[in-house]
Design a protein around this motif. Sequence first.
Motif, PDB file in Angstrom:
ATOM      1  N   CYS A  28      -4.007  46.248  -2.958  1.00  0.00           N
ATOM      2  CA  CYS A  28      -3.578  44.858  -3.068  1.00  0.00           C
ATOM      3  C   CYS A  28      -4.803  43.944  -3.001  1.00  0.00           C
ATOM      4  O   CYS A  28      -5.533  43.937  -2.000  1.00  0.00           O
ATOM      5  CB  CYS A  28      -2.601  44.533  -1.940  1.00  0.00           C
ATOM      6  SG  CYS A  28      -1.733  42.974  -2.169  1.00  0.00           S
ATOM      7  N   SER A  29      -5.050  43.172  -4.035  1.00  0.00           N
ATOM      8  CA  SER A  29      -6.235  42.323  -4.113  1.00  0.00           C
ATOM      9  C   SER A  29      -5.942  40.926  -3.561  1.00  0.00           C
ATOM     10  O   SER A  29      -4.892  40.340  -3.849  1.00  0.00           O
ATOM     11  CB  SER A  29      -6.702  42.215  -5.572  1.00  0.00           C
ATOM     12  OG  SER A  29      -7.775  41.316  -5.682  1.00  0.00           O
TER      13      SER A  29
ATOM     14  N   ASP B 215       5.117  44.844   0.574  1.00  0.00           N
ATOM     15  CA  ASP B 215       5.057  44.351  -0.803  1.00  0.00           C
ATOM     16  C   ASP B 215       3.777  43.564  -1.026  1.00  0.00           C
ATOM     17  O   ASP B 215       3.423  42.678  -0.230  1.00  0.00           O
ATOM     18  CB  ASP B 215       6.267  43.458  -1.092  1.00  0.00           C
ATOM     19  CG  ASP B 215       6.230  42.897  -2.497  1.00  0.00           C
ATOM     20  OD1 ASP B 215       6.424  43.678  -3.454  1.00  0.00           O
ATOM     21  OD2 ASP B 215       5.990  41.682  -2.632  1.00  0.00           O
ATOM     22  N   CYS B 216       3.069  43.874  -2.093  1.00  0.00           N
ATOM     23  CA  CYS B 216       1.763  43.254  -2.350  1.00  0.00           C
ATOM     24  C   CYS B 216       1.887  41.750  -2.571  1.00  0.00           C
ATOM     25  O   CYS B 216       1.074  40.972  -2.073  1.00  0.00           O
ATOM     26  CB  CYS B 216       1.119  43.909  -3.566  1.00  0.00           C
ATOM     27  SG  CYS B 216      -0.557  43.300  -3.920  1.00  0.00           S
ATOM     28  N   GLY B 217       2.912  41.333  -3.309  1.00  0.00           N
ATOM     29  CA  GLY B 217       3.111  39.902  -3.537  1.00  0.00           C
ATOM     30  C   GLY B 217       3.365  39.148  -2.248  1.00  0.00           C
ATOM     31  O   GLY B 217       2.839  38.047  -2.038  1.00  0.00           O
ATOM     32  N   ALA B 218       4.171  39.745  -1.363  1.00  0.00           N
ATOM     33  CA  ALA B 218       4.447  39.120  -0.071  1.00  0.00           C
ATOM     34  C   ALA B 218       3.173  39.037   0.767  1.00  0.00           C
ATOM     35  O   ALA B 218       2.928  38.043   1.458  1.00  0.00           O
ATOM     36  CB  ALA B 218       5.526  39.907   0.671  1.00  0.00           C
ATOM     37  N   LYS B 219       2.347  40.069   0.712  1.00  0.00           N
ATOM     38  CA  LYS B 219       1.105  40.082   1.480  1.00  0.00           C
ATOM     39  C   LYS B 219       0.162  38.955   1.049  1.00  0.00           C
ATOM     40  O   LYS B 219      -0.432  38.269   1.892  1.00  0.00           O
ATOM     41  CB  LYS B 219       0.399  41.425   1.328  1.00  0.00           C
ATOM     42  CG  LYS B 219       1.055  42.572   2.060  1.00  0.00           C
ATOM     43  CD  LYS B 219       0.233  43.841   1.856  1.00  0.00           C
ATOM     44  CE  LYS B 219       0.846  45.016   2.590  1.00  0.00           C
ATOM     45  NZ  LYS B 219       0.053  46.243   2.423  1.00  0.00           N
ATOM     46  N   THR B 220       0.022  38.786  -0.264  1.00  0.00           N
ATOM     47  CA  THR B 220      -0.875  37.732  -0.750  1.00  0.00           C
ATOM     48  C   THR B 220      -0.337  36.352  -0.398  1.00  0.00           C
ATOM     49  O   THR B 220      -1.104  35.447  -0.036  1.00  0.00           O
ATOM     50  CB  THR B 220      -1.071  37.851  -2.272  1.00  0.00           C
ATOM     51  OG1 THR B 220       0.212  37.856  -2.917  1.00  0.00           O
ATOM     52  CG2 THR B 220      -1.818  39.129  -2.614  1.00  0.00           C
ATOM     53  N   ASN B 221       0.978  36.172  -0.503  1.00  0.00           N
ATOM     54  CA  ASN B 221       1.577  34.886  -0.130  1.00  0.00           C
ATOM     55  C   ASN B 221       1.394  34.600   1.354  1.00  0.00           C
ATOM     56  O   ASN B 221       1.109  33.459   1.744  1.00  0.00           O
ATOM     57  CB  ASN B 221       3.062  34.871  -0.492  1.00  0.00           C
ATOM     58  CG  ASN B 221       3.302  34.813  -1.988  1.00  0.00           C
ATOM     59  OD1 ASN B 221       2.467  34.317  -2.744  1.00  0.00           O
ATOM     60  ND2 ASN B 221       4.438  35.341  -2.429  1.00  0.00           N
TER      61      ASN B 221
END
Length: 311
Positions: free
Chosen positions: A5-6, A251-257
Amino acid sequence: MNSNCSFEAVDQVMRYLELVIYMPIFLFGLLLNVAALVVFCLFLRKWTESTIYMTSLALMDLLLIFPLPFKMHATNHLWPAHLQPLCSVLESLYFVGIYGSIYTIMCIAVDRWVAICHPFRAKQLRSPKAAFWTCVGVWMLVLAAMSSTIFRFREAGHTAFHCFHSFSKKGWSPQVISCLQVFGFLLPALVVVYCSFKTIWVLKQSGQRSPKSRACVKIIYSSLCAFLVPFTPSHLGILLQFLVHQGVIQDCGAKTNISLFIQIAMCLSNISCCLDAACYYFIAHEVRSTKHTFRLSMISQRRATFSTSEV
């Protein structure tokens, strides 16, 4: 956290957003708090409980403001490994300023609640000396708790690093985060909210609509806002980031948010040093109306006692 996850996009946004947020906070916070100290120490002739607490709060705010230039620099620059001790000192000062402000605002709320809701007991419990030693106790508590904890968050390394970022796993342990959330925020928040609304209710029950009474209500609301507005989102972000570190959120999207949210929330939490200026603005009214408030509360209680005795 998932290495696939970037977070480069989040880091790129924060490089510029932190500067936009921190620069006005640093300038206005420094100006307002220095001005407050000058007023409290030089122009107000008599030290009261309120001025002592506000002086301590202004000093806490300055302690929070001092590391901000270093924090801005660390966002865009790697620090060499030998500066890790300096980084830990700056991080300690930063968090001492945050949680010292939280506990000082809590003490102000309790002091005002005692003064207005329990005016007879206030004569024994409230005094400038008691306020001074309470502030000393808050300073000792947060210095001991934060300094000893923060210094363990960075493990000795030999590579360049970003100060104020990337704490070790010890910093995200359940024990540390639980204490931070409960004793650092939730407990003081409950005390502040209870004392604030109880005091407002007593003032409204007294039936007085004088300008001094309205000024006192404004002080209470400003203190409540100075507490809840900056610190609630930041501690929610800490909780969410803790869940990421514990693997609950994957979830990668949740992590970035969440990464973006906690960094913005922590940036905006520094606005507390400017919001406290609202408390400083009203402090002169409170100093002048302390005796008036005591008198209203005592008359109200006497009326209640008299009415009860007639039944």
